[in-house]
Write an enzyme that holds these catalytic residues in place. Structure first.
Site, PDB file in Angstrom:
ATOM      1  N   HIS A 138       0.824  -1.211   0.000  1.00  0.00           N
ATOM      2  CA  HIS A 138       0.000   0.000   0.000  1.00  0.00           C
ATOM      3  C   HIS A 138       0.857   1.260   0.000  1.00  0.00           C
ATOM      4  O   HIS A 138       1.985   1.276   0.477  1.00  0.00           O
ATOM      5  CB  HIS A 138      -1.032  -0.005   1.140  1.00  0.00           C
ATOM      6  N   GLU A 143      -5.028   0.724  -0.124  1.00  0.00           N
ATOM      7  CA  GLU A 143      -4.795  -0.680   0.222  1.00  0.00           C
ATOM      8  C   GLU A 143      -5.050  -1.575  -0.992  1.00  0.00           C
ATOM      9  O   GLU A 143      -5.769  -1.186  -1.914  1.00  0.00           O
ATOM     10  CB  GLU A 143      -5.770  -1.093   1.333  1.00  0.00           C
TER      11      GLU A 143
HETATM   12  C1  GLP Z   1       1.198   3.362   7.072  1.00  0.00           C
HETATM   13  C2  GLP Z   1       0.971   4.671   6.263  1.00  0.00           C
HETATM   14  C3  GLP Z   1       1.791   4.698   5.005  1.00  0.00           C
HETATM   15  C4  GLP Z   1       3.200   4.195   5.339  1.00  0.00           C
HETATM   16  C5  GLP Z   1       3.127   2.723   5.629  1.00  0.00           C
HETATM   17  C6  GLP Z   1       4.450   2.109   6.074  1.00  0.00           C
HETATM   18  O1  GLP Z   1       0.050   2.669   7.352  1.00  0.00           O
HETATM   19  N1  GLP Z   1      -0.403   4.949   5.953  1.00  0.00           N
HETATM   20  O2  GLP Z   1       1.805   6.015   4.473  1.00  0.00           O
HETATM   21  O3  GLP Z   1       4.056   4.391   4.232  1.00  0.00           O
HETATM   22  O4  GLP Z   1       2.060   2.397   6.486  1.00  0.00           O
HETATM   23  O5  GLP Z   1       4.733   2.353   7.400  1.00  0.00           O
HETATM   24  P1  GLP Z   1       6.134   2.043   8.069  1.00  0.00           P
HETATM   25  O6  GLP Z   1       7.087   3.044   7.522  1.00  0.00           O
HETATM   26  O7  GLP Z   1       5.902   2.208   9.544  1.00  0.00           O
HETATM   27  O8  GLP Z   1       6.491   0.663   7.681  1.00  0.00           O
END
Ligand code: GLP
Length: 244
Positions: A138, A143
């Site tokens: 995503h 999603e």
């Molecule tokens: C979240 C956000 C995204 C982000 C992703 C990855 O849910 N909505 O914008 O890029 O998940 O998160 P992380 O960097 O903590 O792995």
């Protein structure tokens, strides 16, 4: 798609911070699109340090964050707005009026999404959008589903995404809102430049599908293949063990 593989997450943070600094030096009123999550924390630390060292002036920069949870006030400890205040906004000279955020408490979510698209258009669009990626591919809160949405919209969160956001809610995935407001895939693709950052082995399957897989709504990040100026900046774990 350009892919840059660096040694570790510190190198990713430093390299992308340098790109942001170079853009702002060249265009002091640059329009940035910004992500939340664990991945950009090092980048925001770098930007704070470079601002403190007098190397980056944010006084004319405009920012638009990618997404926000539905039903959380902006000052809620787990909101993405609070995350950004904590990691970046509070520490730099970015004028509050230049910070743009989706309002998760808007009474009319559809109108709020239209307002956000119009605000992005009004400043002439995003110059640089920095993205993270979910382990399921995503981007923002787009999603994997049967279809993607072009514009900013109200989105349902996947169960795994709620689990990976649980840290913000004291570890309780059940407290993570089931919905959010998010830029759409079209909003993302309209940015003039996109830099996606990913670190850690947990992202390697999503990265492989993004780069080498078919363009499919089952991997929303695969739509980035359609963009002419996108770069993936990875550590070697996210690149599946490949070295630079
Ligand atoms: C979240 C956000 C995204 C982000 C992703 C990855 O849910 N909505 O914008 O890029 O998940 O998160 P992380 O960097 O903590 O792995």
């Amino acid at each position: 798609m350009r892919v840059r593989i660096l040694k570790d997450e510190g190198a990713v943070a430093r390299s992308v911070a340098s790109q942001v600094a170079a853009l702002i030096a060249e265009r002091p009123d640059a329009v940035l699109g910004l992500p939340t999550g664990r991945t950009p924390i090092g980048l925001y630390a770098e930007l704070r340090e470079r601002h403190a060292a007098g190397e980056i002036d944010f006084s004319r920069v405009r920012t638009f964050n990618l997404d926000e949870f539905l039903g959380l006030p902006s000052n809620h400890p787990a909101s993405y707005r609070t995350f950004m205040d904590t990691h970046l906004f509070r520490h730099v000279n970015l004028p509050r009026r230049y910070i743009h955020f989706l309002n998760g408490m808007a009474a009319d979510a559809a109108a709020e999404c239209r307002r956000y698209e119009a605000a992005i258009r009004k400043v002439g669009g995003l110059d640089l959008l920095i993205l993270g990626i979910g382990a399921n591919g995503h981007i923002g809160f787009n999603e994997p589903t049967r279809s993607v949405k072009a514009n900013t919209h109200r989105a349902k969160l996947a169960a795994g995404t709620r689990r990976s956001n649980a840290d913000l809610f004291g570890g309780r995935a059940s407290d993570v809102p089931r919905e959010a407001l998010s830029m759409g895939v079209g909003t993302i693709l309209r940015s003039r430049q996109i830099v996606l950052i990913a670190t850690g082995a947990g992202k390697s399957a999503a990265i492989r599908a993004t780069v080498d897989g078919p363009i499919t709504s089952r991997v929303p990040a695969s739509f980035l293949q359609l963009h002419g100026n996108v770069e993936l900046v990875l550590d070697s774990a996210a690149a599946g063990g490949r070295r630079r």
